[in-house]
Scaffold this motif. Structure first.
Motif, PDB file in Angstrom:
ATOM      1  N   ALA A 222      45.329  86.514  67.461  1.00 12.61           N
ATOM      2  CA  ALA A 222      45.793  85.123  67.413  1.00 12.61           C
ATOM      3  C   ALA A 222      46.415  84.652  68.718  1.00 12.61           C
ATOM      4  O   ALA A 222      46.546  83.441  68.944  1.00 12.61           O
ATOM      5  CB  ALA A 222      46.809  84.961  66.280  1.00 12.61           C
ATOM      6  N   TYR A 223      46.792  85.584  69.595  1.00 13.20           N
ATOM      7  CA  TYR A 223      47.554  85.204  70.787  1.00 13.20           C
ATOM      8  C   TYR A 223      46.730  85.212  72.069  1.00 13.20           C
ATOM      9  O   TYR A 223      47.206  84.768  73.113  1.00 13.20           O
ATOM     10  CB  TYR A 223      48.756  86.146  70.957  1.00 13.20           C
ATOM     11  CG  TYR A 223      49.508  86.328  69.677  1.00 13.20           C
ATOM     12  CD1 TYR A 223      50.178  85.258  69.085  1.00 13.20           C
ATOM     13  CD2 TYR A 223      49.497  87.546  69.003  1.00 13.20           C
ATOM     14  CE1 TYR A 223      50.827  85.403  67.867  1.00 13.20           C
ATOM     15  CE2 TYR A 223      50.144  87.701  67.798  1.00 13.20           C
ATOM     16  CZ  TYR A 223      50.810  86.630  67.231  1.00 13.20           C
ATOM     17  OH  TYR A 223      51.443  86.778  66.032  1.00 13.20           O
ATOM     18  N   LEU A 224      45.499  85.702  72.010  1.00 11.14           N
ATOM     19  CA  LEU A 224      44.718  85.858  73.236  1.00 11.14           C
ATOM     20  C   LEU A 224      44.433  84.514  73.894  1.00 11.14           C
ATOM     21  O   LEU A 224      44.595  84.352  75.108  1.00 11.14           O
ATOM     22  CB  LEU A 224      43.410  86.597  72.922  1.00 11.14           C
ATOM     23  CG  LEU A 224      42.648  87.133  74.133  1.00 11.14           C
ATOM     24  CD1 LEU A 224      43.484  88.127  74.915  1.00 11.14           C
ATOM     25  CD2 LEU A 224      41.340  87.783  73.684  1.00 11.14           C
ATOM     26  N   GLU A 225      44.033  83.520  73.096  1.00  6.96           N
ATOM     27  CA  GLU A 225      43.738  82.207  73.667  1.00  6.96           C
ATOM     28  C   GLU A 225      45.018  81.523  74.145  1.00  6.96           C
ATOM     29  O   GLU A 225      45.014  80.832  75.171  1.00  6.96           O
ATOM     30  CB  GLU A 225      43.009  81.337  72.641  1.00  6.96           C
ATOM     31  CG  GLU A 225      42.487  80.041  73.234  1.00  6.96           C
ATOM     32  CD  GLU A 225      41.582  79.304  72.280  1.00  6.96           C
ATOM     33  OE1 GLU A 225      41.545  78.054  72.360  1.00  6.96           O
ATOM     34  OE2 GLU A 225      40.904  79.955  71.457  1.00  6.96           O
TER      35      GLU A 225
ATOM     36  N   GLY B  63      44.054  80.908  77.672  1.00  6.71           N
ATOM     37  CA  GLY B  63      43.349  79.636  77.667  1.00  6.71           C
ATOM     38  C   GLY B  63      41.870  79.800  77.369  1.00  6.71           C
ATOM     39  O   GLY B  63      41.488  80.400  76.369  1.00  6.71           O
ATOM     40  N   ALA B  64      41.024  79.279  78.259  1.00  7.25           N
ATOM     41  CA  ALA B  64      39.576  79.303  78.037  1.00  7.25           C
ATOM     42  C   ALA B  64      38.958  80.663  78.324  1.00  7.25           C
ATOM     43  O   ALA B  64      37.812  80.925  77.931  1.00  7.25           O
ATOM     44  CB  ALA B  64      38.903  78.250  78.909  1.00  7.25           C
ATOM     45  N   THR B  65      39.688  81.551  78.975  1.00  8.18           N
ATOM     46  CA  THR B  65      39.117  82.833  79.408  1.00  8.18           C
ATOM     47  C   THR B  65      38.484  83.633  78.277  1.00  8.18           C
ATOM     48  O   THR B  65      37.410  84.222  78.477  1.00  8.18           O
ATOM     49  CB  THR B  65      40.191  83.670  80.127  1.00  8.18           C
ATOM     50  OG1 THR B  65      40.668  82.931  81.252  1.00  8.18           O
ATOM     51  CG2 THR B  65      39.640  84.998  80.593  1.00  8.18           C
ATOM     52  N   PRO B  66      39.082  83.721  77.077  1.00  9.43           N
ATOM     53  CA  PRO B  66      38.424  84.501  76.014  1.00  9.43           C
ATOM     54  C   PRO B  66      37.016  84.048  75.675  1.00  9.43           C
ATOM     55  O   PRO B  66      36.203  84.850  75.202  1.00  9.43           O
ATOM     56  CB  PRO B  66      39.382  84.319  74.823  1.00  9.43           C
ATOM     57  CG  PRO B  66      40.719  84.107  75.452  1.00  9.43           C
ATOM     58  CD  PRO B  66      40.432  83.287  76.677  1.00  9.43           C
TER      59      PRO B  66
ATOM     60  N   ALA C  24      31.379  85.749  75.813  1.00  6.14           N
ATOM     61  CA  ALA C  24      30.018  85.631  76.339  1.00  6.14           C
ATOM     62  C   ALA C  24      29.531  86.975  76.870  1.00  6.14           C
ATOM     63  O   ALA C  24      28.355  87.338  76.692  1.00  6.14           O
ATOM     64  CB  ALA C  24      29.972  84.569  77.442  1.00  6.14           C
ATOM     65  N   VAL C  25      30.418  87.726  77.517  1.00  8.27           N
ATOM     66  CA  VAL C  25      30.063  89.073  77.980  1.00  8.27           C
ATOM     67  C   VAL C  25      29.753  89.966  76.778  1.00  8.27           C
ATOM     68  O   VAL C  25      28.767  90.707  76.768  1.00  8.27           O
ATOM     69  CB  VAL C  25      31.204  89.670  78.830  1.00  8.27           C
ATOM     70  CG1 VAL C  25      30.917  91.128  79.171  1.00  8.27           C
ATOM     71  CG2 VAL C  25      31.410  88.868  80.098  1.00  8.27           C
TER      72      VAL C  25
END
Length: 467
Positions: free
Chosen positions: A433-436, A440-443, A448-449
């Motif tokens: 829940a905390y990654l974004e 931000g947009a990085t996740p 995509a990877v």
């Protein structure tokens, strides 16, 4: 236990793969409930989600063969080391096949002149250091538990020595890995640096088994120091202890370990490890170098500690006394559990810039008190990382809600201080829940990877990303 979501199951594929694997590997495939339960997550507060089968390969070729079968039937695969991770990494929310790497436990090569070695993923850190000892070498990453080196690589483990020797990302030179389609790749050679394309080694380190299955690791080694000195010092407040740490780092003292125990943790350590330390915030330190160097380092720290109200400063080069202190630190989980017998530890960690550490730790203490939580705190304070362990009655929904709220509040506090929701535990299921919020947009680009390397989402699904 705290519930985690189940994902859709591929029943037909799972049954087909288990049949294929049993015909090929025989009694290396286990489908009994107790074995499957052991390989779901048992070290944390998250619900245990069992795989459908557990298999014990002995080499890379067998891992590749298992992976190809699972890929052909779109069946999930979860790698398992020793099961000591804390955020649900080895749970199987969609069922599938757990690949236990414990029988891939060979030390394949030691290149003493190059200060590196090559190991299989099931080798544990203690096993490796025992093997290296008579060659005057050691592997410095120490997360506390006797974890497997494959698991430590997959979770980008850290620990008490990180302030001097870095984390797993700094100590892995190259990897061999089996990808989602069963292909075996090598991410690098043994050279200490390379500009040859994307850094696939760093991509797989910390990927939590979601991008590939690590089957061989090339690691940096260190020479065993000529002398080692340990020290301890008590402080009137957490802030005073943290300020002493900041000054120590700013002075450039090459401290190998610097650990904080709050007063509650010291109380637990005294009772469990039969110590008689003052029950106030405590720093434990270790210095590596020449005999003269470690004496100079500890004396310099003693001067700094005095400036911030430190008391009871003691330094020792006695192996017995050093081991006694550090064993007490490594036993803190079990010591803390004795503060409330029968409770479950709700373990979490965050990491902030060192300049914000005291503020963050003290805020965590106040919040725990406000919620009525028994919550010892320890930290690898040389790099701003600390751990909290609320002790919870898991049959009490109100207490569980308080602990979940505390963990969420602490993660968001750390992120707001330019820190991270996890310094070393990883994301797994518990911190998705905390990654974004942190990145931000990085996740989205991480996802995509993941989609490119694992288009069927069969490598440890349900971890890191909400899918």
């Amino acid at each position: 236990m705290v519930q985690v979501k189940d994902l859709p199951r591929n029943e037909a594929g799972i049954n087909a793969v288990i049949d294929v694997l049993k015909k090929r590997f025989g009694d290396k495939v286990h489908t009994g409930h107790s074995m499957r339960e052991q390989h779901g997550h048992t070290t944390t507060w998250l619900t245990n989600q069992l795989p459908d089968a557990v298999i014990f390969p002995q080499n890379t070729a067998e891992v590749s063969e298992i992976m190809r079968s699972c890929s052909a039937h779109a069946v999930p695969v979860i790698a398992y080391g020793t099961g000591t991770s804390l955020e649900g990494h080895v749970n199987a929310p969609a069922g599938g096949i757990c690949i236990d790497m414990s029988e891939m436990n060979q030390i394949l090569a030691v290149h003493a002149e190059d200060l590196d070695c090559v190991v299989q993923p099931g080798v544990t850190r203690e096993q490796l250091n025992t093997y290296l000892r008579d060659q005057g070498l050691f592997f410095p990453i120490d997360p506390g538990a006797n974890a497997s080196l494959g698991g430590m690589t997959a979770t980008r483990a850290s620990g008490t020595n990180a302030v001097r020797y870095g984390t797993m990302k700094d100590n892995v030179i190259a990897l061999e890995a089996v990808m989602a389609d069963g292909e075996v790749i090598r991410t690098a050679q043994r050279a200490r640096k390379s500009s040859a394309g994307y850094d696939m080694t760093r991509l797989l380190v910390g990927s939590e088994g979601t991008l590939g299955l690590i089957t061989e690791i090339t690691l940096r080694l260190q020479g065993i120091p000529e002398a080692i000195s340990s020290a301890r010092c008590s402080f009137p407040t957490v802030e005073a202890a943290c300020r002493a740490v900041m000054m120590t780092i700013q002075f450039g003292i090459p401290v190998a370990r610097i650990e904080l125990l709050d007063s509650l943790s010291v109380k637990a350590a005294n009772a469990y490890s039969k110590l008689d330390l003052p029950e106030e915030p405590l720093l434990l330190l270790e210095f590596h170098g020449s005999e003269a160097g470690v004496v100079e380092q500890s004396e310099t720290f003693g001067t700094i500690a005095e400036e911030f109200g430190g008391s009871g400063f003691e330094a020792t080069t006695s192996t017995e006394e050093r081991n006694r202190l550090w064993q007490a630190r490594h036993d803190m989980y079990w010591a803390s559990m004795q503060l409330r017998p029968g409770a479950k530890g709700f373990s979490t960690d965050v990491c902030v810039p060192i300049s914000r550490l005291a503020e963050c730790v003290e805020a965590a203490q106040r919040k725990a008190d406000e919620l009525g939580l028994i919550c010892p705190i320890v930290g690898h304070v040389g790099d701003g990382n600390f751990h909290t362990l609320p002790l919870i009655d898991m049959d009490n929904p109100e207490e569980i809600a308080k602990a979940e709220g505390f963990v969420s509040w602490l993660a968001e506090l750390a992120i707001g201080m330019d820190g991270t929701c996890t310094g070393e535990h990883g994301i797994g299921q518990g911190k998705k829940a905390y990654l974004e919020k942190e990145l931000g947009a990085t996740p989205r680009y991480m996802a995509a990877v993941k989609a490119a390397l694992d288009p069927d989402n069969i490598l440890n699904p349900g971890k890191i990303f909400p899918m």
